[in-house]
Design an enzyme around this catalytic site. Structure first.
Site, PDB file in Angstrom:
ATOM      1  N   HIS A 209      -5.267   4.928   4.187  1.00 46.19           N
ATOM      2  CA  HIS A 209      -4.829   5.519   2.528  1.00 46.19           C
ATOM      3  C   HIS A 209      -5.631   5.590   2.048  1.00 46.19           C
ATOM      4  O   HIS A 209      -4.906   6.144   0.604  1.00 46.19           O
ATOM      5  CB  HIS A 209      -3.130   5.689   2.472  1.00 46.19           C
ATOM      6  CG  HIS A 209      -2.973   4.282   2.340  1.00 46.19           C
ATOM      7  ND1 HIS A 209      -3.015   3.341   3.089  1.00 46.19           N
ATOM      8  CD2 HIS A 209      -2.472   4.088   0.966  1.00 46.19           C
ATOM      9  CE1 HIS A 209      -2.500   2.136   2.799  1.00 46.19           C
ATOM     10  NE2 HIS A 209      -2.415   2.931   0.974  1.00 46.19           N
TER      11      HIS A 209
HETATM   12  C1  UD1 Z   1       0.705   3.873  -2.410  1.00 46.06           C
HETATM   13  C2  UD1 Z   1      -0.143   2.094  -3.273  1.00 46.06           C
HETATM   14  C3  UD1 Z   1      -0.817   1.716  -2.479  1.00 46.06           C
HETATM   15  C4  UD1 Z   1       0.142   1.425  -1.175  1.00 46.06           C
HETATM   16  C5  UD1 Z   1       0.761   2.709  -0.415  1.00 46.06           C
HETATM   17  C6  UD1 Z   1       1.223   2.949   0.830  1.00 46.06           C
HETATM   18  C7  UD1 Z   1      -0.228   2.005  -5.739  1.00 46.06           C
HETATM   19  C8  UD1 Z   1      -1.738   2.626  -6.909  1.00 46.06           C
HETATM   20  N1  UD1 Z   1      -0.591   2.681  -4.773  1.00 46.06           N
HETATM   21  O1  UD1 Z   1      -0.223   4.881  -3.150  1.00 46.06           O
HETATM   22  O2  UD1 Z   1      -0.606   1.059  -2.798  1.00 46.06           O
HETATM   23  O3  UD1 Z   1      -0.701   0.558   0.080  1.00 46.06           O
HETATM   24  O4  UD1 Z   1       1.471   2.975  -1.119  1.00 46.06           O
HETATM   25  O5  UD1 Z   1       1.262   3.663   1.511  1.00 46.06           O
HETATM   26  O6  UD1 Z   1       1.216   2.310  -5.898  1.00 46.06           O
HETATM   27  N2  UD1 Z   1       3.757  11.204  -1.022  1.00 46.06           N
HETATM   28  C9  UD1 Z   1       4.233  11.688  -0.126  1.00 46.06           C
HETATM   29  N3  UD1 Z   1       5.943  11.281   0.350  1.00 46.06           N
HETATM   30  C10 UD1 Z   1       6.136  10.097  -0.200  1.00 46.06           C
HETATM   31  C11 UD1 Z   1       5.120   9.010  -0.517  1.00 46.06           C
HETATM   32  C12 UD1 Z   1       4.536   9.840  -1.126  1.00 46.06           C
HETATM   33  O7  UD1 Z   1       4.428  13.398   0.130  1.00 46.06           O
HETATM   34  O8  UD1 Z   1       7.776  10.181   0.153  1.00 46.06           O
HETATM   35  C13 UD1 Z   1       2.391  11.644  -0.799  1.00 46.06           C
HETATM   36  C14 UD1 Z   1       2.218  12.686  -2.400  1.00 46.06           C
HETATM   37  O9  UD1 Z   1       1.675  13.460  -1.909  1.00 46.06           O
HETATM   38  C15 UD1 Z   1       1.178  11.746  -3.079  1.00 46.06           C
HETATM   39  C16 UD1 Z   1       0.627  11.063  -2.717  1.00 46.06           C
HETATM   40  O10 UD1 Z   1       1.126  10.918  -1.258  1.00 46.06           O
HETATM   41  O11 UD1 Z   1       0.414  12.463  -3.628  1.00 46.06           O
HETATM   42  C17 UD1 Z   1       0.326   8.954  -2.636  1.00 46.06           C
HETATM   43  O12 UD1 Z   1       0.905   8.462  -2.942  1.00 46.06           O
HETATM   44  P1  UD1 Z   1       1.163   7.646  -3.945  1.00 46.06           P
HETATM   45  O13 UD1 Z   1       2.606   6.887  -4.088  1.00 46.06           O
HETATM   46  O14 UD1 Z   1       0.859   8.032  -5.375  1.00 46.06           O
HETATM   47  O15 UD1 Z   1       0.787   6.592  -3.632  1.00 46.06           O
HETATM   48  P2  UD1 Z   1      -0.027   6.219  -2.067  1.00 46.06           P
HETATM   49  O16 UD1 Z   1      -1.702   6.283  -1.857  1.00 46.06           O
HETATM   50  O17 UD1 Z   1       0.815   6.514  -1.531  1.00 46.06           O
END
Ligand code: UD1
Length: 369
Positions: A209
């Protein structure tokens, strides 16, 4: 005379939930402690959030800020605004933040400016790669924390070098491993291997990821190619993170089952623990999974150029392979051809880290009453 202590713990993204669970239990066991969980809503899907609360028995959050996904600035800012309002409404003696996600730095910054001490759980880890948002979050959170709870010796060294007073740093072990050890037996009852269609030790597990691996279609394509080659010899189960699913779809990669390559939705904690323990190889770019693989005795290849968790490499269960397809294939083959030697767990990764943290919080911030 009993001491009283009012703690707010912050949980936002999936890797926070398994760290908060044992803290909630340990704090709940101490008389005089009021413990409230604030969920920022950074992760919000059932599979990425709710399931973990249910499976790990985490108390219902006191409040959920519901911020959701956004740019870094917007997500961090929205968490800060929401968290400040909560502290104004009903403050506490100490704010406890875990890990290195945007929720961690956002709430730490609000608390410290409000004059409330911050305790950082999983402090001191450094990848020395500032292109990782998590590294920036780690450095900044540590710089403004009052109590720094550390999982491995490298963390103590980094904090000493950065000038943090030794009487504020505590080597306590690993709360994520508290959760793993506490749920291992239950996970062995999971039927996930049957559901996914693999046999004990007859498959590998993949998670991906990190923006550096999944955001660039060429890098992602190279990694997918290497994984497909490995899967011709060893079936690979790949629970796909939502961020990765989006990027795969955008780049036109198929995300569903394909020969030995078995993609599925993100799994809950118990199923994923079972899946890891039954695997003969783990390929990941996650921070926490490198540590979990060590305790489960499953060889891990980390698809990154660096790790903030060097103890996993020192004890011999983890190896960095970057994102080069040739290196990934070569190192995977070496593991499948070789013997896996059992290794000793890092010091203090014994299931009691949260108790040590709770006692220290009580000592440092408890009020006589
Ligand atoms: C975040 C953390 C990372 C951690 C990871 C675990 C930061 C900077 N990054 O990254 O350190 O290892 O979580 O998962 O805080 N999304 C969904 N559903 C959800 C959550 C996210 O669909 O419940 C999708 C969204 O489209 C979003 C993307 O995942 O744009 C990224 O989510 P985000 O929380 O921004 O960062 P992660 O890549 O998950």
């Amino acid at each position: 005379m009993t001491a009283r202590l009012d703690v707010i713990s912050v949980a936002g993204a999936r890797p926070n939930f398994m760290k908060i669970a044992p803290l909630a239990r340990a704090l709940g066991a101490i008389e005089g402690v009021r413990h409230r969980i604030v969920h920022t809503g950074q992760h919000y899907d059932k599979n990425m959030s709710d399931l973990f609360f249910t499976e790990l028995g985490i108390p219902e959050p006191w409040r959920n800020l519901g911020v959701g996904s956004s740019t870094h600035a917007r997500q961090t800012a929205e968490i800060m605004v929401g968290f400040e309002e909560l502290l104004d409404e009903d403050p506490c003696d100490v704010v406890c933040v875990v890990g290195d996600v945007n929720s961690t730095i956002a709430c730490a910054l609000v608390a410290v400016k409000r004059g409330i001490p911050v305790a950082h759980v999983e402090a001191g880890l450094r990848s020395f790669d500032r292109s990782m948002p998590e590294e920036v979050n780690r450095i900044l959170t540590d710089a403004i924390s009052d109590s720094l709870f550390v999982t491995e010796p490298s963390g103590m060294e980094h904090l000493a070098r950065e000038g943090v007073d030794a009487d504020r740093t505590f080597l306590v072990g690993n709360v994520m491993i508290d959760t793993l050890l506490g749920h291992r037996e239950r996970a062995r009852q999971s039927d996930v291997l049957t559901r996914v269609g693999v046999e004990e030790k007859g498959y590998g597990v993949v998670t991906l990821h990190r923006p550096s691996n999944v955001d660039d279609p060429q890098t992602l394509g190279g990694i997918m190619g290497a994984l497909r080659e490995i899967s011709a010899r060893l079936p690979l189960v790949f629970p796909v993170h939502p961020r990765t699913a989006e990027r795969m779809a955008a780049a036109g990669f198929r995300a569903r089952a394909d020969g030995g390559f078995i993609a599925c939705d993100p799994l809950g904690y118990i199923d994923f623990l079972r899946l890891m323990e039954g695997a003969s190889l783990i390929l990941t770019d996650s921070g926490g999974i490198q540590e979990e693989a060590c305790i489960l005795g499953v060889p891990c290849l980390t698809l990154r150029e660096n790790t903030e968790r060097p103890v996993t490499i020192e004890i011999g269960m983890n190896k960095l392979v970057g994102s080069d397809p040739e290196a990934i294939g070569r190192e995977a083959a070496a593991i499948l051809d070789g013997d896996v030697q059992p290794v000793a767990a890092p010091d203090l990764w014994d299931g009691r880290a949260a108790e040590r943290i709770a006692e220290t919080l009580m000592d440092r911030y408890g009020r006589a009453s």
